[in-house]
Design a protein around this motif. Structure first.
Motif, PDB file in Angstrom:
ATOM      1  N   ARG A 376       0.826  -1.208   0.000  1.00 26.32           N
ATOM      2  CA  ARG A 376       0.000   0.000   0.000  1.00 26.32           C
ATOM      3  C   ARG A 376       0.858   1.254   0.000  1.00 26.32           C
ATOM      4  O   ARG A 376       0.466   2.289  -0.566  1.00 26.32           O
ATOM      5  N   LEU A 379       1.725   2.264  -3.457  1.00 24.57           N
ATOM      6  CA  LEU A 379       0.592   2.903  -4.128  1.00 24.57           C
ATOM      7  C   LEU A 379       0.430   4.356  -3.677  1.00 24.57           C
ATOM      8  O   LEU A 379       0.165   5.246  -4.493  1.00 24.57           O
ATOM      9  N   VAL A 380       0.583   4.603  -2.380  1.00 25.31           N
ATOM     10  CA  VAL A 380       0.475   5.965  -1.865  1.00 25.31           C
ATOM     11  C   VAL A 380       1.557   6.850  -2.474  1.00 25.31           C
ATOM     12  O   VAL A 380       1.297   7.998  -2.898  1.00 25.31           O
ATOM     13  N   ALA A 383       0.752   7.527  -6.129  1.00 28.45           N
ATOM     14  CA  ALA A 383      -0.365   8.463  -6.257  1.00 28.45           C
ATOM     15  C   ALA A 383       0.082   9.896  -5.949  1.00 28.45           C
ATOM     16  O   ALA A 383      -0.292  10.846  -6.663  1.00 28.45           O
ATOM     17  N   LEU A 384       0.885  10.068  -4.888  1.00 34.46           N
ATOM     18  CA  LEU A 384       1.359  11.402  -4.532  1.00 34.46           C
ATOM     19  C   LEU A 384       2.268  11.954  -5.623  1.00 34.46           C
ATOM     20  O   LEU A 384       2.195  13.148  -5.976  1.00 34.46           O
ATOM     21  N   LEU A 386       2.187  11.198  -8.822  1.00 28.42           N
ATOM     22  CA  LEU A 386       1.339  11.555  -9.964  1.00 28.42           C
ATOM     23  C   LEU A 386       0.598  12.866  -9.707  1.00 28.42           C
ATOM     24  O   LEU A 386       0.419  13.686 -10.622  1.00 28.42           O
ATOM     25  N   PHE A 387       0.164  13.061  -8.454  1.00 32.70           N
ATOM     26  CA  PHE A 387      -0.521  14.309  -8.098  1.00 32.70           C
ATOM     27  C   PHE A 387       0.414  15.502  -8.264  1.00 32.70           C
ATOM     28  O   PHE A 387       0.043  16.525  -8.875  1.00 32.70           O
ATOM     29  N   TRP A 418       6.488   0.733  -9.367  1.00 32.64           N
ATOM     30  CA  TRP A 418       5.693  -0.342  -9.964  1.00 32.64           C
ATOM     31  C   TRP A 418       6.402  -1.679  -9.775  1.00 32.64           C
ATOM     32  O   TRP A 418       5.786  -2.689  -9.407  1.00 32.64           O
TER      33      TRP A 418
END
Length: 429
Positions: A376, A379-380, A383-384, A386-387, A418
């Motif tokens: 997880r 993934l966090v 995501a951060l 990409l943000f 990944w």
């Protein structure tokens, strides 16, 4: 014969069970968590047993009904929560051996370790020796204590450690790598144990070793050659420094280097190969022949990933930690606030967002170093990242054209995350 095999789910035990079946014996596997049904094509029986719990003769008597022989292949290399040398190596096996004598089981074979003798000093060797001595004192018709040297085989802890070391671009050698070892292939150990079990009135200790002693340096060089990784390059490491690393490793639950393993390596691990050769009817396999051509690609990749994955995790952690520290003030705060203003952040919220994001970066870096299960977390982080990339693309697109490529570098970092995400289940399992 009907053979009760303990440690049947372990590295050596699994192979012994299959070899005993192939030799025509009936196998009863004693396991802490036996499967509900045997695997297709494997006519094994299973009984539940646990050396941490079954410490009395009465615990073993029902399991020995109709049994002709017992092979104890259970053991641990290090003590952990719920697993102690005192129970798994001594109290549990001694209760089993005493039950064998009471039940009239004619043959008992104990898998011990080379070095479990009068010169033993480590908890591992001393606990093995205690059970060996007790077994040899019992009035049983056939008693054998096999004492393997370092066992090499796919999936084994020793093989994983030494193939990993052999795959390093620069191989650290404790004390110059002069320590003497005599590794033996797991297939030879299995064949020798089955042959020994089938002999009549055997009694005493039997070393199982490779064809000749070799230095640790030569062993690692042979494994590297077997992996087809080119010429080995070595870096001698002072013994004092290795001793410090071993003390630190003793505090880590899954470390293969600790004070006991370092002590055993310093002592050496060699014996006369003639008993092994007699049981096999041939010379045992040497280190230069340990790695089969069909196994080579997978072993080579696994060995490299064992040290490459921690290196990748460390690099990702440093990216987050250094970014957080830089954002906290190493980079001019006014310049950071100006960038936030250009991104559309209100001036009143800018300091809070700046320091909050910096602390979040630091937290992600520390979590990368300390967390055991990180799926997880990857993934966090992705995501951060990409943000951040999306905001910069919309509000500060010129950074895509910056000559140092600060945003372009996010692409390989996302690829690393990944990769770590995909491999996390395999590594943690």
């Amino acid at each position: 014969m009907i053979v009760l095999l303990t440690g049947a789910s372990g590295f050596l035990g699994r192979r012994l069970g299959l070899a005993l079946l192939k030799a025509g014996h009936h196998v009863i596997c004693a396991m802490r968590q036996p499967p509900s049904a045997p695997e297709p094509g494997l006519p094994m029986r299973y009984v539940q047993a646990d050396f941490e719990r079954d410490l009395e003769v009465a615990d073993w008597m029902p399991r020995l009904a109709g049994v002709d022989a017992v092979v104890n292949a259970a053991g641990i290399l290090r003590e952990q929560d719920g697993q102690s040398f005192a129970n798994i190596h001594v109290r549990g096996p001694c209760a089993l051996f005493a039950a064998c004598a009471a039940a009239g089981v004619s043959r008992v074979l104990q898998v011990s370790a080379l070095g479990a003798d009068e010169q033993a000093r480590t908890g591992y060797h001393l606990s093995k020796k205690a059970a060996d001595d007790y077994l040899c004192s019992l009035p049983l018709a056939s008693v054998a204590v096999v004492q393997p040297s370092l066992i090499y085989g796919p999936g084994g802890g020793s093989a994983r450690l030494f193939t990993t070391l052999a795959s390093l671009p620069l191989i650290a050698l404790p004390g110059g790598g002069r320590q003497q070892v005599q590794p033996v292939h797991v297939d030879d150990v299995v064949q020798a144990v089955v042959a020994l079990l089938e002999q009549d009135e055997v009694r005493g200790r039997v070393p199982l070793v490779g064809p000749r002693p070799v230095s640790l340096r030569d062993y690692l060089a042979a494994l590297r050659q077997g992996l087809r990784l080119g010429r080995a390059r070595f870096l001698p490491v002072p013994q004092a420094l290795v001793g410090l690393a071993a003390r630190l490793g003793s505090r880590l639950p899954n470390s293969l280097l600790d004070r006991d393993s370092w002590s055993m390596l310093q002592r050496g691990n060699t014996a006369d190969p003639l008993p092994t050769q007699r049981l096999l009817g041939r010379a045992p396999r040497g280190p230069e022949d340990f790695i089969e051509p069909a196994e080579r690609p997978v072993l080579r990749q696994t060995a490299r990933l064992t040290w490459l994955l921690p290196l990748l995790r460390l690099s990702v952690a440093l990216v987050w930690i250094v970014t957080g520290i830089v954002s906290l003030g190493l980079y001019p705060v006014q310049d950071s606030l100006a960038l936030l203003a250009r991104s559309g952040v209100p001036a009143a919220l800018a300091p809070t967002l700046l320091y909050g994001a910096a602390l979040l970066d630091l937290a992600l870096g520390v979590a990368t170093l300390l967390m055991k299960r990180r799926r997880r977390l990857w993934l966090v982080q992705a995501a951060l990242m990409l943000f951040y990339t999306a905001i910069i693309t919309l509000r500060l697109p010129e950074f895509w054209l910056h000559p140092y490529g600060p945003i372009l570098k996010n692409l390989p970092l996302l690829g690393v995350l990944w990769l770590l995400y995909e491999l996390e289940d395999e590594e943690a399992g």
